[in-house]
Design a protein around this motif. Structure first.
Motif, PDB file in Angstrom:
ATOM      1  N   ALA A 263      49.976  30.059  26.738  1.00 59.03           N
ATOM      2  CA  ALA A 263      51.271  29.532  27.170  1.00 59.03           C
ATOM      3  C   ALA A 263      51.562  29.995  28.581  1.00 59.03           C
ATOM      4  N   ALA A 264      52.214  29.134  29.349  1.00 55.89           N
ATOM      5  CA  ALA A 264      52.580  29.498  30.714  1.00 55.89           C
ATOM      6  C   ALA A 264      53.606  30.619  30.684  1.00 55.89           C
ATOM      7  N   SER A 265      53.411  31.653  31.516  1.00 55.27           N
ATOM      8  CA  SER A 265      54.317  32.799  31.512  1.00 55.27           C
ATOM      9  C   SER A 265      55.172  32.873  32.772  1.00 55.27           C
ATOM     10  N   GLY A 266      54.780  32.153  33.828  1.00 53.67           N
ATOM     11  CA  GLY A 266      55.523  32.223  35.074  1.00 53.67           C
ATOM     12  C   GLY A 266      55.098  33.369  35.960  1.00 53.67           C
ATOM     13  N   VAL A 267      54.166  34.196  35.471  1.00 54.88           N
ATOM     14  CA  VAL A 267      53.683  35.331  36.250  1.00 54.88           C
ATOM     15  C   VAL A 267      52.489  34.890  37.086  1.00 54.88           C
ATOM     16  N   LYS A 268      52.541  35.120  38.395  1.00 52.88           N
ATOM     17  CA  LYS A 268      51.430  34.749  39.256  1.00 52.88           C
ATOM     18  C   LYS A 268      50.200  35.539  38.830  1.00 52.88           C
ATOM     19  N   PRO A 269      49.072  34.865  38.556  1.00 51.31           N
ATOM     20  CA  PRO A 269      47.945  35.545  37.930  1.00 51.31           C
ATOM     21  C   PRO A 269      47.120  36.416  38.862  1.00 51.31           C
ATOM     22  N   VAL A 270      47.107  36.127  40.157  1.00 48.92           N
ATOM     23  CA  VAL A 270      46.210  36.844  41.045  1.00 48.92           C
ATOM     24  C   VAL A 270      46.783  36.853  42.459  1.00 48.92           C
ATOM     25  N   THR A 271      46.494  37.891  43.195  1.00 43.10           N
ATOM     26  CA  THR A 271      47.045  38.022  44.541  1.00 43.10           C
ATOM     27  C   THR A 271      45.992  37.975  45.632  1.00 43.10           C
ATOM     28  N   GLY A 272      44.726  38.048  45.283  1.00 43.40           N
ATOM     29  CA  GLY A 272      43.694  38.102  46.307  1.00 43.40           C
ATOM     30  C   GLY A 272      42.488  37.261  45.959  1.00 43.40           C
ATOM     31  N   LYS A 273      41.528  37.228  46.892  1.00 44.49           N
ATOM     32  CA  LYS A 273      40.274  36.512  46.675  1.00 44.49           C
ATOM     33  C   LYS A 273      39.134  37.340  47.224  1.00 44.49           C
ATOM     34  N   SER A 274      37.968  37.191  46.588  1.00 43.88           N
ATOM     35  CA  SER A 274      36.753  37.845  47.048  1.00 43.88           C
ATOM     36  C   SER A 274      35.681  36.776  47.183  1.00 43.88           C
ATOM     37  N   GLY A 275      35.273  36.489  48.418  1.00 42.02           N
ATOM     38  CA  GLY A 275      34.302  35.429  48.633  1.00 42.02           C
ATOM     39  C   GLY A 275      34.810  34.082  48.188  1.00 42.02           C
ATOM     40  N   GLY A 276      36.123  33.854  48.304  1.00 45.77           N
ATOM     41  CA  GLY A 276      36.708  32.593  47.881  1.00 45.77           C
ATOM     42  C   GLY A 276      36.995  32.504  46.402  1.00 45.77           C
ATOM     43  N   ILE A 277      36.654  33.554  45.648  1.00 44.07           N
ATOM     44  CA  ILE A 277      36.877  33.583  44.203  1.00 44.07           C
ATOM     45  C   ILE A 277      38.090  34.455  43.903  1.00 44.07           C
ATOM     46  N   PRO A 278      39.047  33.963  43.110  1.00 49.64           N
ATOM     47  CA  PRO A 278      40.223  34.782  42.788  1.00 49.64           C
ATOM     48  C   PRO A 278      39.821  36.152  42.258  1.00 49.64           C
ATOM     49  N   SER A 279      40.564  37.176  42.643  1.00 48.72           N
ATOM     50  CA  SER A 279      40.274  38.546  42.209  1.00 48.72           C
ATOM     51  C   SER A 279      41.581  39.324  42.144  1.00 48.72           C
ATOM     52  N   GLY A 280      41.500  40.530  41.617  1.00 50.36           N
ATOM     53  CA  GLY A 280      42.685  41.370  41.504  1.00 50.36           C
ATOM     54  C   GLY A 280      43.553  41.021  40.319  1.00 50.36           C
ATOM     55  N   PHE A 281      42.931  40.718  39.175  1.00 49.20           N
ATOM     56  CA  PHE A 281      43.687  40.345  37.978  1.00 49.20           C
ATOM     57  C   PHE A 281      44.335  41.559  37.328  1.00 49.20           C
ATOM     58  N   ALA A 282      45.431  41.304  36.632  1.00 49.27           N
ATOM     59  CA  ALA A 282      46.162  42.389  35.981  1.00 49.27           C
ATOM     60  C   ALA A 282      45.349  42.965  34.826  1.00 49.27           C
ATOM     61  N   LYS A 283      45.555  44.255  34.593  1.00 44.13           N
ATOM     62  CA  LYS A 283      44.847  44.929  33.508  1.00 44.13           C
ATOM     63  C   LYS A 283      45.616  44.765  32.200  1.00 44.13           C
ATOM     64  N   ASP A 284      45.727  43.529  31.757  1.00 44.85           N
ATOM     65  CA  ASP A 284      46.379  43.200  30.499  1.00 44.85           C
ATOM     66  C   ASP A 284      45.749  41.927  29.956  1.00 44.85           C
ATOM     67  N   GLU A 285      46.239  41.461  28.814  1.00 48.29           N
ATOM     68  CA  GLU A 285      45.629  40.288  28.191  1.00 48.29           C
ATOM     69  C   GLU A 285      45.739  39.054  29.069  1.00 48.29           C
ATOM     70  N   GLN A 286      46.910  38.865  29.693  1.00 50.17           N
ATOM     71  CA  GLN A 286      47.078  37.704  30.548  1.00 50.17           C
ATOM     72  C   GLN A 286      46.104  37.761  31.721  1.00 50.17           C
ATOM     73  N   GLY A 287      45.911  38.939  32.290  1.00 52.67           N
ATOM     74  CA  GLY A 287      44.971  39.080  33.395  1.00 52.67           C
ATOM     75  C   GLY A 287      43.548  38.759  32.966  1.00 52.67           C
ATOM     76  N   ALA A 288      43.177  39.176  31.751  1.00 49.37           N
ATOM     77  CA  ALA A 288      41.837  38.889  31.249  1.00 49.37           C
ATOM     78  C   ALA A 288      41.649  37.388  31.020  1.00 49.37           C
ATOM     79  N   GLU A 289      42.685  36.710  30.504  1.00 42.74           N
ATOM     80  CA  GLU A 289      42.603  35.266  30.309  1.00 42.74           C
ATOM     81  C   GLU A 289      42.474  34.530  31.646  1.00 42.74           C
ATOM     82  N   SER A 290      43.256  34.962  32.620  1.00 43.26           N
ATOM     83  CA  SER A 290      43.184  34.327  33.939  1.00 43.26           C
ATOM     84  C   SER A 290      41.822  34.547  34.572  1.00 43.26           C
ATOM     85  N   ALA A 291      41.294  35.765  34.436  1.00 44.48           N
ATOM     86  CA  ALA A 291      39.965  36.055  34.995  1.00 44.48           C
ATOM     87  C   ALA A 291      38.906  35.173  34.350  1.00 44.48           C
TER      88      ALA A 291
END
Length: 288
Positions: A97-125
């Motif tokens: 479900a959409a949570s409204g929380v921005k999933p990532v703040t950075g990129k590494s080699g054009g790939i999103p990175s810096g995901f949160a250390k929680d379940e939502q971050g793992a799903e986004s990763a």
């Protein structure tokens, strides 16, 4: 590869894993910054094709992308499970479900990175990694190595790149209509794209997570002389993730076919229309 062929795609896996899949909901998508065929004589509805893997990496890492199955259509199902990532959760987990929380703040080699250390971050990763691992960037050696180094743990990446290089041999690429460097012929476009539909957390603890990504993929060659027009696949890609260097990284991955909906009755587009659409419509960055 898309999608792998996998890339994706396209090519892509009835494989079995020990994962239970269900409880799917809606997944919010976020646009990134910036930016077949006349059916080639075929009917609008295309039959499902079984596939078999060309890549089997013994050890803690397995990366099966759909292109391998796409290039070897007609074989029997092959198990593509990687190392386990913990006990599966019981059925009935909360749907995506959409949570409204921005999933990532950075990129590494054009790939999103810096995901949160929680379940939502793992799903986004997992969703973002499915997108890049199912892209056409997997078909060139240098770009593939960059992707694998970014999304896998250092140990897993080091073990995986050699077997992958052998799997993406000139002979394999030729089956997809590509040259030895993964390039399509002049006047044609090779398409490999993964489109996540939803995610499910199979297991989670402080430093490990197992996340399944249900996705559809595009795979094939769009061009006037193509014998493998762009087609769609439906897969579930399960990632074993480990918290490494302040981010989620892949330790192992596995794929299986479906769930797949009944094909619709929309007429297949021409090769020119498909190529134009892929050029004009960029991919997504996915959020929980």
């Amino acid at each position: 590869m898309s999608f792998g062929d996998e890339h994706g795609h396209g090519g892509d896996p009835g494989r079995t894993t020990d994962d239970n899949f269900g409880g799917m909901g809606q997944t919010r998508t976020r646009l990134p910054d910036g930016g077949g065929g006349d059916g080639y004589g075929g009917p609008a509805r295309r039959p499902q094709r079984s596939s078999r893997s060309l890549v089997a990496v013994v050890g803690v890492v397995v990366l099966l992308i759909a292109a391998i199955a796409f290039a070897n259509r007609g074989g029997g199902d092959t198990d593509t499970s990687g190392a386990g990532g913990g006990d599966d959760r019981a059925a009935g987990s909360e749907p995506t479900a959409a949570s409204g929380v921005k999933p990532v703040t950075g990129k590494s080699g054009g790939i999103p990175s810096g995901f949160a250390k929680d379940e939502q971050g793992a799903e986004s990763a997992a969703s973002n990694y499915a997108v890049v691992l199912g892209s056409d960037g997997m078909f060139g050696r240098d770009s593939r190595h960059g992707i694998v180094d970014t999304v896998y743990t250092p140990a897993a990446a080091a073990e995986l790149k050699g077997p992958q290089d052998k799997a993406y041999s000139p002979e394999f690429l030729d089956k997809l209509g590509l040259d030895a460097n993964g390039n399509a012929p002049t006047g044609s476009a090779f398409i490999s794209r993964t489109v996540p539909v939803g995610t499910k957390v199979e297991s989670f603890d402080a430093d490990r997570a197992k996340v399944s990504v249900w996705y559809t993929g595009l795979i094939g060659m769009s061009g006037p002389d193509s014998t493998d027009p762009v087609s769609t696949t439906w897969k579930t890609w399960t990632f074993d993730l480990q918290w490494t260097a302040d981010d989620w990284k892949v330790v192992a991955a596995s794929q299986k076919d479906g769930p797949a909906p009944v094909p619709g009755d929309v007429a297949a587009s021409t090769a020119e229309e498909i190529s134009k659409a892929v050029d004009e419509y960029g991919g997504f960055t996915y959020a929980r």
